[in-house]
Motif scaffolding. Sequence first.
Motif, PDB file in Angstrom:
ATOM      1  N   THR A  67      80.157 -46.697   1.680  1.00  0.00           N
ATOM      2  CA  THR A  67      79.286 -47.784   2.336  1.00  0.00           C
ATOM      3  C   THR A  67      78.862 -47.016   3.600  1.00  0.00           C
ATOM      4  O   THR A  67      79.572 -46.553   4.391  1.00  0.00           O
ATOM      5  N   PRO A  68      77.437 -47.436   3.733  1.00  0.00           N
ATOM      6  CA  PRO A  68      76.854 -47.066   4.969  1.00  0.00           C
ATOM      7  C   PRO A  68      77.457 -47.467   6.306  1.00  0.00           C
ATOM      8  O   PRO A  68      78.129 -48.663   6.236  1.00  0.00           O
ATOM      9  N   VAL A  69      77.690 -46.961   7.307  1.00  0.00           N
ATOM     10  CA  VAL A  69      78.256 -47.305   8.477  1.00  0.00           C
ATOM     11  C   VAL A  69      77.008 -47.541   9.465  1.00  0.00           C
ATOM     12  O   VAL A  69      76.232 -46.725   9.652  1.00  0.00           O
ATOM     13  N   VAL A  70      77.325 -49.083  10.012  1.00  0.00           N
ATOM     14  CA  VAL A  70      75.994 -49.371  10.900  1.00  0.00           C
ATOM     15  C   VAL A  70      76.969 -50.201  12.023  1.00  0.00           C
ATOM     16  O   VAL A  70      77.763 -50.997  11.797  1.00  0.00           O
ATOM     17  N   ALA A  71      76.684 -49.688  13.276  1.00  0.00           N
ATOM     18  CA  ALA A  71      77.458 -50.173  14.677  1.00  0.00           C
ATOM     19  C   ALA A  71      76.198 -51.481  14.766  1.00  0.00           C
ATOM     20  O   ALA A  71      75.318 -51.703  14.490  1.00  0.00           O
ATOM     21  N   GLU A  72      76.957 -52.250  15.815  1.00  0.00           N
ATOM     22  CA  GLU A  72      76.141 -53.185  16.607  1.00  0.00           C
ATOM     23  C   GLU A  72      75.151 -52.570  17.408  1.00  0.00           C
ATOM     24  O   GLU A  72      75.050 -51.632  18.085  1.00  0.00           O
ATOM     25  N   ALA A  73      73.911 -53.409  17.445  1.00  0.00           N
ATOM     26  CA  ALA A  73      72.719 -53.015  18.490  1.00  0.00           C
ATOM     27  C   ALA A  73      73.459 -52.837  19.851  1.00  0.00           C
ATOM     28  O   ALA A  73      74.154 -53.658  20.395  1.00  0.00           O
ATOM     29  N   GLN A  74      72.834 -51.944  20.721  1.00  0.00           N
ATOM     30  CA  GLN A  74      73.301 -51.722  22.107  1.00  0.00           C
ATOM     31  C   GLN A  74      72.279 -52.349  22.984  1.00  0.00           C
ATOM     32  O   GLN A  74      71.254 -52.209  22.895  1.00  0.00           O
ATOM     33  N   ALA A  75      72.706 -53.103  23.768  1.00  0.00           N
ATOM     34  CA  ALA A  75      71.808 -53.849  24.789  1.00  0.00           C
ATOM     35  C   ALA A  75      71.629 -52.918  25.915  1.00  0.00           C
ATOM     36  O   ALA A  75      72.417 -52.110  26.577  1.00  0.00           O
ATOM     37  N   VAL A  76      70.279 -53.051  26.507  1.00  0.00           N
ATOM     38  CA  VAL A  76      69.756 -52.201  27.388  1.00  0.00           C
ATOM     39  C   VAL A  76      69.378 -52.977  28.750  1.00  0.00           C
ATOM     40  O   VAL A  76      68.666 -53.732  28.727  1.00  0.00           O
ATOM     41  N   VAL A  77      69.959 -52.468  29.724  1.00  0.00           N
ATOM     42  CA  VAL A  77      69.588 -52.944  31.193  1.00  0.00           C
ATOM     43  C   VAL A  77      67.844 -52.541  31.466  1.00  0.00           C
ATOM     44  O   VAL A  77      67.725 -51.188  31.805  1.00  0.00           O
ATOM     45  N   GLN A  78      66.754 -53.348  31.372  1.00  0.00           N
ATOM     46  CA  GLN A  78      65.625 -52.715  31.719  1.00  0.00           C
ATOM     47  C   GLN A  78      65.509 -52.944  33.177  1.00  0.00           C
ATOM     48  O   GLN A  78      65.738 -53.741  33.706  1.00  0.00           O
ATOM     49  N   GLY A  82      56.817 -52.277  36.136  1.00  0.00           N
ATOM     50  CA  GLY A  82      56.153 -50.784  35.564  1.00  0.00           C
ATOM     51  C   GLY A  82      56.233 -50.676  33.997  1.00  0.00           C
ATOM     52  O   GLY A  82      56.275 -51.580  33.391  1.00  0.00           O
ATOM     53  N   THR A  83      56.099 -49.437  33.714  1.00  0.00           N
ATOM     54  CA  THR A  83      56.239 -49.101  32.323  1.00  0.00           C
ATOM     55  C   THR A  83      57.618 -48.072  32.317  1.00  0.00           C
ATOM     56  O   THR A  83      57.888 -47.168  33.305  1.00  0.00           O
ATOM     57  N   TRP A  84      58.095 -47.922  31.124  1.00  0.00           N
ATOM     58  CA  TRP A  84      59.241 -47.161  31.020  1.00  0.00           C
ATOM     59  C   TRP A  84      59.368 -46.639  29.536  1.00  0.00           C
ATOM     60  O   TRP A  84      59.050 -47.318  28.833  1.00  0.00           O
ATOM     61  N   ALA A  85      60.538 -45.600  29.470  1.00  0.00           N
ATOM     62  CA  ALA A  85      60.853 -45.161  28.100  1.00  0.00           C
ATOM     63  C   ALA A  85      61.818 -44.069  28.374  1.00  0.00           C
ATOM     64  O   ALA A  85      62.027 -43.504  29.363  1.00  0.00           O
ATOM     65  N   VAL A  86      62.796 -44.190  27.524  1.00  0.00           N
ATOM     66  CA  VAL A  86      64.163 -43.306  27.117  1.00  0.00           C
ATOM     67  C   VAL A  86      64.273 -42.854  25.820  1.00  0.00           C
ATOM     68  O   VAL A  86      64.014 -43.289  24.939  1.00  0.00           O
ATOM     69  N   GLY A  87      64.330 -41.666  25.959  1.00  0.00           N
ATOM     70  CA  GLY A  87      64.443 -40.714  24.605  1.00  0.00           C
ATOM     71  C   GLY A  87      65.741 -39.793  24.605  1.00  0.00           C
ATOM     72  O   GLY A  87      66.466 -39.825  25.670  1.00  0.00           O
ATOM     73  N   SER A 323      73.448 -48.203  30.891  1.00  0.00           N
ATOM     74  CA  SER A 323      73.620 -48.987  29.658  1.00  0.00           C
ATOM     75  C   SER A 323      73.280 -48.509  28.068  1.00  0.00           C
ATOM     76  O   SER A 323      73.824 -48.745  27.337  1.00  0.00           O
ATOM     77  N   ILE A 324      72.555 -47.428  28.354  1.00  0.00           N
ATOM     78  CA  ILE A 324      72.278 -46.651  27.106  1.00  0.00           C
ATOM     79  C   ILE A 324      73.312 -45.709  26.689  1.00  0.00           C
ATOM     80  O   ILE A 324      73.843 -45.545  25.351  1.00  0.00           O
ATOM     81  N   ALA A 325      74.038 -45.134  27.561  1.00  0.00           N
ATOM     82  CA  ALA A 325      75.109 -44.253  27.276  1.00  0.00           C
ATOM     83  C   ALA A 325      76.240 -44.797  26.350  1.00  0.00           C
ATOM     84  O   ALA A 325      76.541 -44.115  25.550  1.00  0.00           O
ATOM     85  N   PRO A 326      76.672 -46.182  26.765  1.00  0.00           N
ATOM     86  CA  PRO A 326      77.756 -46.477  25.544  1.00  0.00           C
ATOM     87  C   PRO A 326      77.164 -46.558  24.117  1.00  0.00           C
ATOM     88  O   PRO A 326      77.965 -46.715  23.154  1.00  0.00           O
ATOM     89  N   GLY A 327      75.875 -46.726  24.036  1.00  0.00           N
ATOM     90  CA  GLY A 327      75.219 -46.983  22.536  1.00  0.00           C
ATOM     91  C   GLY A 327      75.481 -45.821  21.859  1.00  0.00           C
ATOM     92  O   GLY A 327      75.161 -45.717  20.560  1.00  0.00           O
TER      93      GLY A 327
END
Length: 436
Positions: A67-78, A82-87, A323-327
Motif C-alpha cells: 500500500t502506498p505510504v502518504v504522510a500528512e501535509a506539512q504546514a509552512v509559516v509564510q 513580497g515574493t518567496w519560494a523554497v526548493g 516550519s519546512i524542516a519537519p516536513g
Amino acid sequence: MSRTLDPAPPAPPRPSTPTTAVYRRRRIVAVGALALILGLLIGGGVYTSSALGAPVPAAAPTIDDPTPVVAEAQAVVQPGFGTWAVGAVGFDGLMAAGGEDTPMPMASIAKVITALVVLEEHPIPEGEGGPDIAYTEADIDIYWDMVAQNGSVAPVVAGSTLSLKESLEAMMLPSGNNYSISLANWAFGSVDAYVERATAWLDEHGLGETRVVDTSGLSLDDVSTAADLVRLGQLALENPTLAEIVATQSVAIPELGTLENSNRLLGTHGVDGIKTGTTDDAANLLFSADLAVGATSVTLVGVVLGGDTHPIVREAVAGLIDSIAPGFHEVVALEAGRPLAAYATPWGDTAEAETAEGATVVVWSDTPVDVAVEADAVRLVGDGEEVGTATVTAGSQVIEVPLVLDGTLEDPGAWWRLSNPGALDEGVVADAPVGD
C-alpha cells in the motif's frame, strides 16, 4: 426261456463343425487384440518420449503490491510579504512558494550570476586560488564611483595582486560592487561584454525570467523571479569554489584586512549561504540550509524578496526553514528479504520472490511513496535467481530493487510427467498465496 436285451447306451454327441462366421469373428478379435497391444507398445513409447521431454507449465506469480505510504501535509509559516519560494536539492519543484513567478529587483543577488559566469570562463581547481589579478588605479576609480552611487564596496589597493578566489570573496562576502566590475573587466574586457555573456548564460540554464543589465545588481532593471532564483541558488551550490565562499562567515586577506559576510543568518537554522541583496526600497535574501533527516541530510534553497528590512527578512527565512524542516521524513519503502510474490507448481513445489535489498527514501510532506511489483512467470528456477523487480517511486525519485527467488522450482520427474499428460499442455499454472 427267452432273454430280453437291455437297450444300448446313447452315443456321445458328435462335435459340431465350426461355421465360417465363427472363424471370422475369432480372427477379428485376435487381430484387434494384437493391434491394440502393438498400438500401446508403439504409441506408449511415443507418448513417454514426448512427456519426458516436454516443458513443464510456467508458474504464474501471485503479487503483493504494498500500500502506498502518504504522510500528512506539512504546514509552512509564510513570510506574509513580497515574493518567496523554497526548493530542495534533488527534489523536483518547490516545497512552498508565494508569488514565485513575479519579477522583482534582485539587487546584489545578481553577483551570484557574475561569480558563476566568471568561474565558467576561469574555473578554479579544487583547493587552489585560481589565476592572479593585478589591481590598478583604474580599480580605485571604480571603487569611488560605487561609493558615489551609494553602492556597497570592498577595499581595494592599487598595485596589489589578489587571486581570483580572493577577488570573489571580496565581491561576495561584503557585497563589493566595485569587485564585480573589476572582475568583469578582467574576465571579459568590459561590463558590456560581460552582460552579453551573462544573458546567454541565463538562457543556457533555463533562467528565462531573469535579466541583468550590470554586474552588481545596483540597477532596478536587474530582475528575477523567486522560482528562477531558487534554481540559481542550486547552481551556485554545484560550484565547489562558490559554495565554499558563500558559506564563509569571514576571511582575512592581507591586502584587504578581514572581510565579513553580510548574511547575518549564516550559521543559524542550518543556513550556509548564499547572498543578501538590498535595494533602496527592499531587502532580499537568497539562502541555503542543511537539514538532518534520518541518516542523511537535505539542502534547502530558497529566497525571500521585498522585505522592508533585513531583520524582517531574516525572521521570515528562519520561520520558513523551521516550519519546512519537519516536513522531510525518511520512509523505509522496502526491507531486504521482504516477500512480494509467490509461486506454486502442480507437483507441489513452492517458492517466494523477495527483495534482494532494502530501499529507503526521503520525502517532503505528503509526497506518496509507491511500490510497483513486476514478477516473471517461471518454470524451473533455482534459489537466488532474479525473477522480477520492485520499483519504488517517490516524486522524482525512482529506486529499482531486484526480486530473487527464495526456494527452488524443480523438474517434477518422470512419474508426474507420465501421469499428468493434460498438465503438460497448459501454458501457465494457477496463482499461489504470498507468504508472510
